[in-house]
Design an enzyme around this catalytic site. Structure first.
Site, PDB file in Angstrom:
ATOM      1  N   LYS A  74       6.460   3.516  -3.682  1.00 43.22           N
ATOM      2  CA  LYS A  74       8.035   3.310  -4.107  1.00 43.22           C
ATOM      3  C   LYS A  74       8.751   4.682  -4.508  1.00 43.22           C
ATOM      4  O   LYS A  74       9.723   5.127  -4.024  1.00 43.22           O
ATOM      5  CB  LYS A  74       8.139   2.297  -5.242  1.00 43.22           C
ATOM      6  CG  LYS A  74       7.399   1.003  -4.697  1.00 43.22           C
ATOM      7  CD  LYS A  74       7.659  -0.124  -5.674  1.00 43.22           C
ATOM      8  CE  LYS A  74       6.802   0.212  -7.106  1.00 43.22           C
ATOM      9  NZ  LYS A  74       5.470   0.019  -6.778  1.00 43.22           N
ATOM     10  N   THR A  75       7.846   5.434  -5.465  1.00 43.92           N
ATOM     11  CA  THR A  75       8.533   6.651  -5.789  1.00 43.92           C
ATOM     12  C   THR A  75       8.611   7.662  -4.325  1.00 43.92           C
ATOM     13  O   THR A  75       9.459   8.293  -4.577  1.00 43.92           O
ATOM     14  CB  THR A  75       7.785   7.156  -6.949  1.00 43.92           C
ATOM     15  OG1 THR A  75       7.530   6.320  -8.033  1.00 43.92           O
ATOM     16  CG2 THR A  75       8.290   8.599  -7.589  1.00 43.92           C
ATOM     17  N   ASP A 119      12.749   4.093 -12.069  1.00 42.91           N
ATOM     18  CA  ASP A 119      11.520   3.530 -11.897  1.00 42.91           C
ATOM     19  C   ASP A 119      11.293   2.522 -12.840  1.00 42.91           C
ATOM     20  O   ASP A 119      12.007   2.379 -13.821  1.00 42.91           O
ATOM     21  CB  ASP A 119      10.248   4.581 -12.290  1.00 42.91           C
ATOM     22  CG  ASP A 119       9.101   4.118 -11.715  1.00 42.91           C
ATOM     23  OD1 ASP A 119       8.949   2.983 -10.905  1.00 42.91           O
ATOM     24  OD2 ASP A 119       8.046   4.960 -11.690  1.00 42.91           O
ATOM     25  N   THR A 168       7.865  -3.466  -9.950  1.00 46.12           N
ATOM     26  CA  THR A 168       6.524  -4.297  -9.648  1.00 46.12           C
ATOM     27  C   THR A 168       6.882  -5.822  -9.914  1.00 46.12           C
ATOM     28  O   THR A 168       6.122  -6.704  -9.707  1.00 46.12           O
ATOM     29  CB  THR A 168       5.420  -3.742 -10.698  1.00 46.12           C
ATOM     30  OG1 THR A 168       5.848  -4.088 -11.957  1.00 46.12           O
ATOM     31  CG2 THR A 168       4.749  -2.264 -10.364  1.00 46.12           C
ATOM     32  N   ARG A 227      -2.392   5.384  -3.734  1.00 46.96           N
ATOM     33  CA  ARG A 227      -2.871   6.034  -4.899  1.00 46.96           C
ATOM     34  C   ARG A 227      -4.083   6.082  -5.307  1.00 46.96           C
ATOM     35  O   ARG A 227      -4.713   7.335  -5.568  1.00 46.96           O
ATOM     36  CB  ARG A 227      -1.996   5.433  -6.239  1.00 46.96           C
ATOM     37  CG  ARG A 227      -2.294   6.156  -7.442  1.00 46.96           C
ATOM     38  CD  ARG A 227      -1.628   6.184  -8.766  1.00 46.96           C
ATOM     39  NE  ARG A 227      -0.124   6.277  -8.620  1.00 46.96           N
ATOM     40  CZ  ARG A 227       0.845   5.332  -8.900  1.00 46.96           C
ATOM     41  NH1 ARG A 227       0.588   4.204  -9.423  1.00 46.96           N
ATOM     42  NH2 ARG A 227       2.190   5.822  -8.468  1.00 46.96           N
TER      43      ARG A 227
END
Ligand code: ADP
Length: 349
Positions: A74-75, A119, A168, A227
């Site tokens: 997302k980031t 975020d 999330t 990640r």
């Protein structure tokens, strides 16, 4: 005050409490352009159209909400939007914005076309969310000056900007906030071949040589999450480096993964502890989230956001109105027999 984080266009702006540990490692591996961003084909396809249309109109991209489990990109996507729109990205997070004034100062400092990335946007306080409504809709801030009968409102014009929110938990976002995002994208878990591509890309950037088959094996152990792929490649490299091995063999990769508690289907110790608890302590379920959290010594939020999505997606867990239940697949994985009573109860046979 603004903390310049990396290149000219990406800034972490106060109020931000902490810069994430591992930030520079993640920065070095982040794709910068949409063409480098692996997978999420549907999202990329739509984004390309919306960005192209916005550019043709000479406007910023419409506000965009990205949701999905942690570590899916997302980031990264928010920063890519900035890059593709040739815009400056300002990065902050929901919990870091404590007062409406904090948000007002962030918004009034935006330049035309800037991307403001928030975020964990579901953690914005309601009073702060309200400030955001007029900013998103009219590019204006309605401020109350003074208190009581002498209070008056003042409208401040803002420069047009794009808000990119990441969460999330879409369920925790209020309807008025969600409705103000014209573009909402759900990031999905990555396929095995996409994960292999990401593992190979990470290995290349970290200058790690992988023998045939190693990328494929690691890709199957990453919980379909980039990640985690990055983290595993780094750990495997470290284990190989201390043994002066220049190329990573399949044995080295498997040994490292086992040392890290990751099994051949990519589940870690906590995943297995969750399944063990449901099966052994609660007869396969159903068990409520808070009880499961207490039994596994994990926070409810961590269970819900980090562990459950993948266990659900892989079919080891089911969510029912009465609580979580372990599936037959979970019993098989742990090598446990399904007791007869449980079999009837859970699986209706
Ligand atoms: P999130 O914000 O969803 O928690 P991030 O955007 O921080 O996840 O992604 C974590 C890391 O995973 C990034 O640093 C990047 O290296 C990698 N990554 C994420 N998505 C992709 C992708 N689609 N292609 C390649 N690498 C990715």
């Amino acid at each position: 005050m603004a903390i310049i984080r990396t290149a000219r266009k990406e800034q972490t702006v106060t109020p931000v409490k902490t810069v994430r540990e591992n930030d520079s490692f993640e920065q070095s591996l982040r794709p910068r352009a949409l063409t480098e961003y692996v997978g999420q084909g549907n999202v990329k396809e739509h984004l390309l159209v919306y960005m192209e249309a916005a550019r043709k109109r000479g406007e910023p991209l419409g506000h965009t909400l990205l949701h999905g489990p942690p570590g899916l990109g997302k980031t990264t996507l928010a920063l890519i939007i900035g890059h593709e729109m040739d815009a400056q990205v300002r990065v902050t997070s929901g919990p870091a914005i404590e007062k409406p004034g904090d948000l007002a100062s962030l918004l009034t400092n935006l330049q035309a076309g800037d991307v403001l990335f928030i975020d964990e946007i579901h953690r914005l306080r309601p009073a702060i969310e309200e400030v955001l409504y007029s900013a998103m809709e009219d590019f204006a801030l309605d401020l109350m000056l003074g208190k009581g009968p002498s209070a008056r409102s003042m409208r401040l014009e803002l420069k047009p900007f794009t808000l990119v929110g990441a969460t999330t938990k879409t369920g925790s976002i209020s309807a008025p906030l969600r409705d103000r995002f014209p573009h909402v994208f759900k990031l999905a878990f990555y396929s095995q071949s996409e994960m292999r591509h990401i593992v190979e890309r990470t290995a290349k950037i970290l200058q790690v040589m992988l023998e045939d088959g190693v990328a494929h094996h690691i890709a199957g152990c990453c919980r379909a999450t980039p990640r985690i792929a990055n983290r595993l490649v780094r750990s495997i490299r470290d284990f190989a480096q201390v043994r002066n091995e220049e190329t990573i063999s399949l044995t080295r990769a498997c040994d490292t993964l086992h040392a890290l508690g990751i099994d051949d289907v990519g589940l870690d110790r906590t995943d297995r502890a969750i399944l063990h608890a449901i099966i052994e302590k609660f007869g396969g379920g159903p068990v409520g989230l808070s009880t499961l959290a207490a039994a596994t010594a994990e926070e409810e939020e961590t269970l819900e956001d980090v562990y459950e999505p993948y266990l659900l997606q892989q079919g080891y867990l089911q969510r029912t109105p009465k609580g979580r239940i372990a599936t037959r697949l979970a019993f098989d994985l742990l090598g446990l027999m399904v007791p007869e009573g449980v079999q009837k109860n859970l699986f209706g046979m």
